[in-house]
Design a protein around this motif. Structure first.
Motif, PDB file in Angstrom:
ATOM      1  N   VAL A  16     -61.107  14.183   7.871  1.00 39.81           N
ATOM      2  CA  VAL A  16     -61.982  12.673   7.935  1.00 39.81           C
ATOM      3  C   VAL A  16     -61.722  11.742   9.342  1.00 39.81           C
ATOM      4  CG1 VAL A  16     -58.515  12.862   8.556  1.00 39.81           C
ATOM      5  CG2 VAL A  16     -60.168  10.633   7.032  1.00 39.81           C
ATOM      6  N   GLY A  17     -61.009  12.312  10.579  1.00 43.46           N
ATOM      7  CA  GLY A  17     -61.054  11.391  12.151  1.00 43.46           C
ATOM      8  C   GLY A  17     -62.561  11.520  11.996  1.00 43.46           C
ATOM      9  N   VAL A  18     -63.133  12.537  12.242  1.00 41.36           N
ATOM     10  CA  VAL A  18     -64.350  12.549  12.794  1.00 41.36           C
ATOM     11  C   VAL A  18     -65.452  11.639  11.770  1.00 41.36           C
ATOM     12  CG1 VAL A  18     -66.464  14.026  13.112  1.00 41.36           C
ATOM     13  CG2 VAL A  18     -64.239  14.774  13.704  1.00 41.36           C
ATOM     14  N   LEU A  19     -65.306  11.649  10.604  1.00 44.35           N
ATOM     15  CA  LEU A  19     -66.009  11.109   9.500  1.00 44.35           C
ATOM     16  C   LEU A  19     -66.099   9.562  10.179  1.00 44.35           C
ATOM     17  CD1 LEU A  19     -65.925  12.830   5.784  1.00 44.35           C
ATOM     18  CD2 LEU A  19     -67.295  12.794   7.697  1.00 44.35           C
ATOM     19  N   LYS A  20     -64.293   8.848  10.478  1.00 43.03           N
ATOM     20  CA  LYS A  20     -64.293   7.604  10.061  1.00 43.03           C
ATOM     21  C   LYS A  20     -64.572   7.199  11.717  1.00 43.03           C
ATOM     22  CE  LYS A  20     -59.859   4.625  11.089  1.00 43.03           C
ATOM     23  NZ  LYS A  20     -58.465   4.702  11.081  1.00 43.03           N
ATOM     24  N   LEU A  22     -66.792   8.609  13.317  1.00 44.02           N
ATOM     25  CA  LEU A  22     -68.955   8.140  13.095  1.00 44.02           C
ATOM     26  C   LEU A  22     -69.243   6.843  12.208  1.00 44.02           C
ATOM     27  CD1 LEU A  22     -69.119  12.297  12.456  1.00 44.02           C
ATOM     28  CD2 LEU A  22     -69.945  10.521  15.269  1.00 44.02           C
ATOM     29  N   ARG A  23     -68.318   6.853  10.981  1.00 43.03           N
ATOM     30  CA  ARG A  23     -68.374   5.725  10.019  1.00 43.03           C
ATOM     31  C   ARG A  23     -68.948   4.056  11.281  1.00 43.03           C
ATOM     32  NH1 ARG A  23     -64.841   6.078   6.752  1.00 43.03           N
ATOM     33  NH2 ARG A  23     -63.869   4.927   7.340  1.00 43.03           N
ATOM     34  N   GLU A  24     -67.916   4.243  11.761  1.00 37.85           N
ATOM     35  CA  GLU A  24     -67.764   3.081  12.674  1.00 37.85           C
ATOM     36  C   GLU A  24     -68.372   2.815  13.834  1.00 37.85           C
ATOM     37  OE1 GLU A  24     -63.390   3.775  14.552  1.00 37.85           O
ATOM     38  OE2 GLU A  24     -62.191   3.076  12.728  1.00 37.85           O
ATOM     39  N   SER A 208     -82.731   0.357  18.564  1.00 31.80           N
ATOM     40  CA  SER A 208     -83.392   1.027  17.108  1.00 31.80           C
ATOM     41  C   SER A 208     -82.606   2.204  17.224  1.00 31.80           C
ATOM     42  CB  SER A 208     -83.983   0.664  16.513  1.00 31.80           C
ATOM     43  OG  SER A 208     -84.908  -0.914  16.602  1.00 31.80           O
ATOM     44  N   ARG A 209     -83.045   2.924  18.208  1.00 33.79           N
ATOM     45  CA  ARG A 209     -82.750   4.627  18.011  1.00 33.79           C
ATOM     46  C   ARG A 209     -81.451   4.490  18.088  1.00 33.79           C
ATOM     47  NH1 ARG A 209     -87.533   4.172  21.496  1.00 33.79           N
ATOM     48  NH2 ARG A 209     -86.373   3.924  23.519  1.00 33.79           N
ATOM     49  N   ARG A 210     -80.722   4.440  19.121  1.00 33.83           N
ATOM     50  CA  ARG A 210     -79.264   3.826  18.884  1.00 33.83           C
ATOM     51  C   ARG A 210     -78.397   3.847  17.715  1.00 33.83           C
ATOM     52  NH1 ARG A 210     -78.861   0.724  23.652  1.00 33.83           N
ATOM     53  NH2 ARG A 210     -78.143  -0.511  23.161  1.00 33.83           N
ATOM     54  N   ALA A 211     -79.129   3.021  16.732  1.00 34.66           N
ATOM     55  CA  ALA A 211     -78.330   3.063  15.638  1.00 34.66           C
ATOM     56  C   ALA A 211     -78.795   3.756  14.969  1.00 34.66           C
ATOM     57  CB  ALA A 211     -79.090   2.202  14.871  1.00 34.66           C
ATOM     58  N   ARG A 212     -79.846   4.039  15.248  1.00 32.43           N
ATOM     59  CA  ARG A 212     -80.815   5.659  13.918  1.00 32.43           C
ATOM     60  C   ARG A 212     -80.161   6.889  14.216  1.00 32.43           C
ATOM     61  NH1 ARG A 212     -82.424   6.736   9.830  1.00 32.43           N
ATOM     62  NH2 ARG A 212     -83.438   4.624   9.618  1.00 32.43           N
ATOM     63  N   VAL A 213     -80.295   7.623  15.742  1.00 35.01           N
ATOM     64  CA  VAL A 213     -78.654   8.408  15.826  1.00 35.01           C
ATOM     65  C   VAL A 213     -77.120   8.203  15.842  1.00 35.01           C
ATOM     66  CG1 VAL A 213     -78.017   9.748  18.217  1.00 35.01           C
ATOM     67  CG2 VAL A 213     -80.123   9.133  18.196  1.00 35.01           C
ATOM     68  N   ALA A 214     -76.859   7.299  15.003  1.00 33.49           N
ATOM     69  CA  ALA A 214     -75.401   6.900  15.373  1.00 33.49           C
ATOM     70  C   ALA A 214     -75.725   7.287  14.094  1.00 33.49           C
ATOM     71  CB  ALA A 214     -74.413   5.555  15.437  1.00 33.49           C
ATOM     72  N   PHE A 215     -76.622   6.261  12.781  1.00 31.79           N
ATOM     73  CA  PHE A 215     -76.366   7.043  11.060  1.00 31.79           C
ATOM     74  C   PHE A 215     -76.651   7.887  10.899  1.00 31.79           C
ATOM     75  CE2 PHE A 215     -78.461   6.603   7.413  1.00 31.79           C
ATOM     76  CZ  PHE A 215     -77.803   5.905   6.332  1.00 31.79           C
ATOM     77  N   ASP A 216     -77.608   8.845  12.026  1.00 31.87           N
ATOM     78  CA  ASP A 216     -78.042   9.503  11.520  1.00 31.87           C
ATOM     79  C   ASP A 216     -76.958  10.855  11.479  1.00 31.87           C
ATOM     80  OD1 ASP A 216     -80.283   9.485  10.453  1.00 31.87           O
ATOM     81  OD2 ASP A 216     -81.564   9.923  12.495  1.00 31.87           O
ATOM     82  N   ASP A 217     -76.173  11.249  11.878  1.00 35.21           N
ATOM     83  CA  ASP A 217     -74.758  11.874  13.167  1.00 35.21           C
ATOM     84  C   ASP A 217     -73.817  11.437  11.449  1.00 35.21           C
ATOM     85  OD1 ASP A 217     -76.247  12.424  15.139  1.00 35.21           O
ATOM     86  OD2 ASP A 217     -74.880  11.213  16.847  1.00 35.21           O
ATOM     87  N   TYR A 218     -73.818  10.316  11.789  1.00 35.03           N
ATOM     88  CA  TYR A 218     -73.511  10.757  10.044  1.00 35.03           C
ATOM     89  C   TYR A 218     -73.156  10.954   9.316  1.00 35.03           C
ATOM     90  CZ  TYR A 218     -70.051   7.788   6.444  1.00 35.03           C
ATOM     91  OH  TYR A 218     -69.180   7.565   5.446  1.00 35.03           O
ATOM     92  N   GLU A 219     -74.606  11.398   8.801  1.00 33.97           N
ATOM     93  CA  GLU A 219     -74.879  11.183   8.016  1.00 33.97           C
ATOM     94  C   GLU A 219     -74.865  13.199   7.552  1.00 33.97           C
ATOM     95  OE1 GLU A 219     -76.453  10.339   4.978  1.00 33.97           O
ATOM     96  OE2 GLU A 219     -74.962   8.354   4.783  1.00 33.97           O
ATOM     97  N   ASP A 220     -75.103  13.491   8.595  1.00 35.49           N
ATOM     98  CA  ASP A 220     -75.446  14.683   9.074  1.00 35.49           C
ATOM     99  C   ASP A 220     -73.898  16.132   8.916  1.00 35.49           C
ATOM    100  OD1 ASP A 220     -77.995  15.453   9.265  1.00 35.49           O
ATOM    101  OD2 ASP A 220     -77.735  15.157  11.623  1.00 35.49           O
TER     102      ASP A 220
END
Length: 269
Positions: A16-20, A22-24, A208-220
């Motif tokens: 839960v901590g990691v997901l939170k 990454l989501r933020e 854009s790459r920073r946003a994509r990488v952050a979103f991909d990390d959360y999705e992964d």
């Protein structure tokens, strides 16, 4: 099912901590991207090469250095005692200077011609002029250096500086002009290679790459967690199936024993 709920809850509690976090992070990066697009009046998505595309562009840069160095060496070989091999070493240095300078200007500065602010747009067009001037100067310097080599002057470097400053457009033969044109063309290719290495709007590709990488990390992380829970669920379902089969076999055995009991009772009577 209770066992599954207990293990699933424990696994979720661990993540839960990691997901939170990454989501933020993903949300913050997306907010930064939206603010950047609004500030610079951008409605399109960013266009930038994939990691493979970026690798190919740097490969093209290296190929340009080698090709220009090879062509330069052929022209230089006549005026150098060490022949083609020595000429290639000197020519590769000139080629690297020409190509790398053009690539860096194209990658960092030229894209500012697309910037929304007028001052930065002027900077971009100024960098175009600087790039063309630099490529022309380096190309002429290479051509004049060849002239100095073929003339077998005692100090070709000093002679090159002198002729380049006094009579820059006076070359001895067509081969020197061909060398100049070749260097200029390779510089233009390197300039375009650097410009196409990222989105044409400055800074848009990076954010854009920073946003994509952050979103991909959360999705992964979510995908990995879902996969673990699915595997855990399948294990419990398999255990449940085994329990059902064992129960059915037990019921069948008990049914047979009951029938044996009835038969024994009948014989006893």
């Amino acid at each position: 099912d209770k066992e599954f709920e207990r293990k699933a809850s424990a696994r979720l509690s661990e993540n839960v901590g990691v997901l939170k976090t990454l989501r933020e992070t993903a949300h913050r990066r997306r907010t930064e991207l939206d603010a950047f697009k609004a500030k610079h009046c951008l409605e399109r998505e960013a266009h930038y090469p994939t990691p493979t595309g970026s690798f190919l562009r740097y490969g093209v840069l290296a190929m340009l250095v080698l090709l220009e160095g090879a062509f330069n060496a052929v022209f230089f070989a006549k005026g150098i005692d060490t022949g083609l091999l020595g000429g290639f070493g000197m020519a590769a240095a000139f080629a690297a200077l020409n190509v790398v300078v053009a690539f860096i200007i194209g990658k960092i500065f030229v894209r500012y011609v697309n910037h929304a602010k007028l001052v930065l747009k002027v900077l971009g067009w100024t960098s175009v002029v600087v790039a063309l001037t630099a490529m022309g100067t380096i190309g002429l310097g290479i051509a004049h250096y060849r002239d100095a080599l073929t003339a077998e002057l005692a100090n070709p470097a000093q002679a090159t500086l002198q002729t380049l400053s006094q009579t820059p457009f006076e070359l001895t033969d067509m081969f020197s002009w061909a060398l100049f044109i070749l260097s200029f063309v390779f510089g233009l290719i390197a300039l375009y290679d650097g410009l196409s290495s990222d989105d044409l709007y400055p800074g848009y590709g990076t954010i854009s790459r920073r946003a994509r990488v952050a979103f991909d990390d959360y999705e992964d992380e979510l995908t990995e967690l879902r996969s673990e829970l699915e595997e855990m669920k399948n294990e419990k379902l398999e255990a449940l199936d085994d329990a059902v089969k064992k129960s059915q076999a037990g019921v069948a055995r008990i049914g047979a024993l009951i029938e044996d009991k009835r038969t024994a009772g009948s014989r006893l009577q």
